[in-house]
Scaffold this motif. Structure first.
Motif, mmCIF file in Angstrom:
data_model
loop_
_atom_site.group_PDB
_atom_site.id
_atom_site.type_symbol
_atom_site.label_atom_id
_atom_site.label_comp_id
_atom_site.label_asym_id
_atom_site.label_seq_id
_atom_site.Cartn_x
_atom_site.Cartn_y
_atom_site.Cartn_z
ATOM 1 N N LEU A 33 38.611 44.048 93.179
ATOM 2 C CA LEU A 33 39.899 43.749 93.813
ATOM 3 C C LEU A 33 40.605 44.996 94.345
ATOM 4 C CD1 LEU A 33 41.508 40.981 91.570
ATOM 5 C CD2 LEU A 33 40.482 40.739 93.836
ATOM 6 N N VAL A 34 40.058 46.177 94.082
ATOM 7 C CA VAL A 34 40.701 47.406 94.547
ATOM 8 C C VAL A 34 40.880 47.413 96.065
ATOM 9 C CG1 VAL A 34 40.460 49.918 94.747
ATOM 10 C CG2 VAL A 34 40.024 48.783 92.567
ATOM 11 N N PRO A 35 39.855 47.037 96.865
ATOM 12 C CA PRO A 35 40.076 46.992 98.322
ATOM 13 C C PRO A 35 41.182 46.024 98.732
ATOM 14 C CG PRO A 35 37.733 46.950 97.815
ATOM 15 C CD PRO A 35 38.446 46.759 96.516
ATOM 16 N N LYS A 36 41.297 44.890 98.038
ATOM 17 C CA LYS A 36 42.351 43.930 98.361
ATOM 18 C C LYS A 36 43.721 44.513 98.050
ATOM 19 C CE LYS A 36 44.053 39.249 97.437
ATOM 20 N NZ LYS A 36 43.808 37.954 96.758
ATOM 21 N N ILE A 37 43.812 45.194 96.923
ATOM 22 C CA ILE A 37 45.075 45.827 96.558
ATOM 23 C C ILE A 37 45.449 46.882 97.598
ATOM 24 C CG2 ILE A 37 46.206 47.299 94.842
ATOM 25 C CD1 ILE A 37 44.527 45.893 92.706
ATOM 26 N N ALA A 38 44.476 47.703 97.983
ATOM 27 C CA ALA A 38 44.738 48.745 98.979
ATOM 28 C C ALA A 38 45.173 48.144 100.307
ATOM 29 C CB ALA A 38 43.486 49.606 99.171
ATOM 30 N N ALA A 39 44.473 47.089 100.750
ATOM 31 C CA ALA A 39 44.804 46.463 102.032
ATOM 32 C C ALA A 39 46.201 45.855 102.000
ATOM 33 C CB ALA A 39 43.769 45.392 102.369
ATOM 34 N N ALA A 40 46.540 45.229 100.872
ATOM 35 C CA ALA A 40 47.856 44.591 100.770
ATOM 36 C C ALA A 40 48.969 45.625 100.775
ATOM 37 C CB ALA A 40 47.921 43.744 99.506
ATOM 38 N N LEU A 41 48.777 46.724 100.052
ATOM 39 C CA LEU A 41 49.810 47.753 99.995
ATOM 40 C C LEU A 41 49.966 48.454 101.339
ATOM 41 C CD1 LEU A 41 49.152 49.335 96.482
ATOM 42 C CD2 LEU A 41 51.003 47.783 97.146
ATOM 43 N N GLU A 42 48.885 48.557 102.099
ATOM 44 C CA GLU A 42 48.953 49.154 103.433
ATOM 45 C C GLU A 42 49.676 48.241 104.419
ATOM 46 O OE1 GLU A 42 44.885 51.865 103.630
ATOM 47 O OE2 GLU A 42 44.862 49.817 104.359
ATOM 48 N N ARG A 43 49.423 46.942 104.278
ATOM 49 C CA ARG A 43 49.863 45.982 105.282
ATOM 50 C C ARG A 43 51.281 45.468 105.052
ATOM 51 N NH1 ARG A 43 46.270 42.744 104.201
ATOM 52 N NH2 ARG A 43 47.412 41.197 102.998
ATOM 53 N N LYS A 44 51.642 45.261 103.802
ATOM 54 C CA LYS A 44 52.895 44.571 103.516
ATOM 55 C C LYS A 44 54.086 45.528 103.541
ATOM 56 C CE LYS A 44 50.874 40.798 100.833
ATOM 57 N NZ LYS A 44 50.910 40.013 99.582
ATOM 58 N N PRO A 45 55.235 45.034 103.986
ATOM 59 C CA PRO A 45 56.447 45.866 103.965
ATOM 60 C C PRO A 45 56.885 46.118 102.529
ATOM 61 C CG PRO A 45 57.006 43.595 104.528
ATOM 62 C CD PRO A 45 55.502 43.670 104.506
ATOM 63 N N ARG A 46 57.747 47.100 102.383
ATOM 64 C CA ARG A 46 58.241 47.415 101.041
ATOM 65 C C ARG A 46 58.970 46.215 100.438
ATOM 66 N NH1 ARG A 46 61.820 52.523 101.160
ATOM 67 N NH2 ARG A 46 62.537 51.584 103.116
#
Length: 320
Positions: A33-46
Motif C-alpha cells: 500500500l506504500v505506492p497508494k499512500i504516496a500517490a494519495a498524499l501527492e494528489r490530495k489537497p491538504r
C-alpha cells in the motif's frame, strides 16, 4: 500542497517515500500500500483541521510538536491545513475567530475536528469559556460540519485528570457527549495517552487523508494499530517477568539490572498502547526503558486506579 511544493520545502523524493513507508508500518498496513499512500498524499489537497483546546495542559500539542516522522513543519506545510489552533496559530482575538468561522463555512463536511482536553458541564460550562461560548457550545457548533472528530489525549478521550474524583468541573469526554446527544454524532477516534505518542497523532491523520476514513478501531474507539496490544506484550523487560525476576524497589540490584517493574506498580499488563514499540523522542526510549513503571495513562479512569505504584492484582495476561 503538491509534491513540487514538498521539494521546495527540502523534502526529497527518497525522504517522502520513507515517510510513506513509516506511516504504512505504523498503521500495520502491508508494504504493497506504500505506492497508494504516496500517490494519495501527492494528489490530495491538504486536510483542513480545526483544533480546539478545552480543559487541557496543552501536553498533546507539545507531543505533536515533537513529531519526527513527519515533523510538525512537514505536517503543517505539506499535509494539513491547520486553520485554527489557539496555541500554534499566529493570529489572535477576532482574526483567529474569523479564520475559524471561515474554515467551517468553506470546508463544511470536509474538515477534521481535533479536540484536546475534557469538556466541563459544571456551573453551566463556566469553567472553560472562550469568546463568550462555553466549551460545550464551541464543540457542538464545530461538530456539525466536521467529517470526523479526533479526541486527542486521555482528557478528550475519557475525561482524564479533570474527570478524576471528585470531578469538580463535571468533566466529560467527547464520546460521552455524543452518547448523551449533547453534540452531533460523527465518526470518532480516541487517541488516549497523557500525552499520546506523536506518531499516533500524525499517522491517524495521514490515514484519513489517504483513505478518507478513520483506521480500524477497538471497543474504546482507539486505532487497533497502536492500541491493539498491551505494553506488557511488547515490553523490553518481558523476559524478566517470565523468569520471575522483579525489582523490589527503585534502587535495588534488580532495578539496576533492568528487571521487571511489575512489583513497583507497572500497569503495562493492563495498558493498551504502542509505547514499547514506537517509543518516544524519535524512538529513543519510553518510561519502562528509563526505569519507571507504566502508569496506564491510555486507559479509562487511570487517575483513579488506586495508586500508580500498587501492583496489579489477579492474573496477568502475557499477550493481549
Amino acid at each position: 500542497m503538491s509534491i513540487s511544493s514538498m521539494f521546495s520545502n527540502k523534502t526529497s523524493r527518497r525522504g517522502f517515500i520513507k515517510f510513506c513507508s513509516y506511516i504504512a508500518s505504523a498503521l500495520a498496513l502491508p508494504a504493497s500500500l506504500v505506492p497508494k499512500i504516496a500517490a494519495a498524499l501527492e494528489r490530495k489537497p491538504r486536510l483542513p483541521v480545526i483544533w480546539y483546546s478545552f480543559q487541557s495542559c496543552s501536553g498533546c500539542t507539545e507531543s505533536l510538536s515533537r513529531a519526527h516522522a513527519p515533523t510538525l513543519e512537514d505536517l503543517i506545510f505539506n499535509y494539513l491545513s491547520l486553520d485554527f489552533h489557539d496555541v500554534l496559530q499566529a493570529a489572535s482575538g477576532e482574526a483567529a475567530e474569523q479564520a475559524c468561522e471561515q474554515s467551517m463555512r468553506e470546508h463544511h463536511g470536509r474538515y477534521v475536528l481535533v479536540v484536546e482536553g475534557s469538556i466541563p458541564l459544571g456551573a453551566k460550562g463556566a469553567y472553560s469559556v472562550c469568546n463568550g461560548l462555553s466549551s460545550l457550545e464551541q464543540l457542538s457548533k464545530a461538530a456539525k460540519g466536521a467529517a470526523a472528530i479526533v479526541a486527542i489525549g486521555s482528557c478528550a478521550s475519557f475525561g482524564g485528570l479533570a474527570r478524576a474524583a471528585p470531578d469538580p468541573t463535571g468533566a466529560r469526554s467527547v464520546a460521552e457527549l455524543m452518547q448523551d446527544g449533547q453534540i452531533m454524532k460523527k465518526p470518532l477516534v480516541n487517541l488516549p495517552g497523557c500525552p499520546p505518542l506523536p506518531v499516533v497523532i500524525s499517522a491517524t491523520l495521514a490515514h484519513f487523508i489517504v483513505f478518507g476514513k478513520l483506521p480500524e478501531l477497538d471497543g474504546e474507539n482507539r486505532p487497533l494499530a497502536f492500541y491493539g496490544n498491551t505494553i506488557h506484550a511488547r515490553c523490553s523487560r518481558l523476559s524478566f517477568f517470565l523468569h520471575g525476576q522483579f525489582a523490589e524497589s527503585f534502587d535495588d540490584e534488580g532495578a539496576r539490572k533492568g528487571w521487571c517493574l511489575f512489583k513497583l506498580g507497572c500497569k503495562g499488563p493492563s495498558t493498551h498502547n504502542a509505547c514499547a514499540s514506537c517509543k518516544w523522542n524519535g524512538g529513543v526510549s519510553f518510561p519502562i526503558d528509563s526505569g519507571h513503571p507504566c502508569i496506564g495513562c491510555s486507559e479509562p479512569g487511570f487517575w483513579d486506579s488506586k495508586g500508580f505504584y500498587q501492583p496489579i492484582r489477579g492474573n496477568v495476561p502475557l499477550h493481549s
